[in-house]
Design a protein around this motif. Sequence first.
Motif, mmCIF file in Angstrom:
data_model
loop_
_atom_site.group_PDB
_atom_site.id
_atom_site.type_symbol
_atom_site.label_atom_id
_atom_site.label_comp_id
_atom_site.label_asym_id
_atom_site.label_seq_id
_atom_site.Cartn_x
_atom_site.Cartn_y
_atom_site.Cartn_z
ATOM 1 N N SER A 87 80.197 7.708 -136.110
ATOM 2 C CA SER A 87 81.403 8.001 -135.327
ATOM 3 C C SER A 87 81.609 6.979 -134.218
ATOM 4 C CB SER A 87 81.318 9.400 -134.714
ATOM 5 O OG SER A 87 81.281 10.369 -135.724
ATOM 6 N N GLY A 125 84.147 8.896 -130.092
ATOM 7 C CA GLY A 125 83.700 9.430 -131.384
ATOM 8 C C GLY A 125 82.221 9.769 -131.356
ATOM 9 N N ALA A 174 80.643 13.520 -131.773
ATOM 10 C CA ALA A 174 79.613 13.823 -132.766
ATOM 11 C C ALA A 174 78.368 14.407 -132.102
ATOM 12 C CB ALA A 174 79.260 12.570 -133.549
ATOM 13 N N ALA A 233 85.849 13.537 -135.047
ATOM 14 C CA ALA A 233 84.411 13.268 -135.169
ATOM 15 C C ALA A 233 83.612 14.520 -134.841
ATOM 16 C CB ALA A 233 84.010 12.125 -134.243
#
Length: 145
Positions: A27, A35, A39, A100
Amino acid sequence: MPSNDVRNLLHAAVPTAAAGVVAAVVSGVVAGGKGALGAAVGALLVIFFMGMGLTVLQRTAKSLPQLFQAMGLMLYTAQLLLVFIFVAAFKDTTLFNPKAFALTLVVTTLVWVAAQARAHMKAKILYVDPEPSSAGKAEKTGSSA
């Protein structure tokens, strides 16, 4: 917490954490820092909710075994609702990448369930309580006179 309970928790948490790290790296490459943060938040959320659920379920199994199945169903429903509430609360956030986060949430949940199933299949759990062996006791044979 007994060592067997800790072992079951670790057998599910370690692969989930590894999947979370991989998801954070992927990510991060695809969606940047937000991202990777999304995650990481998703993986930590799964580890926290599933870990607490497993702990509660193991304690219930020891103290109230007749409620084990009902407690498991109620617990998984509560976990699902808590995750939905968390996703709804952070749906429009700019703190992290929601795509994500959501993808990592799904992937790490699947990894947790698969790892937990594998750990349960590999565990040597007796389904019948063995009787204590009487081979060590000296039995009297014949008259005692």
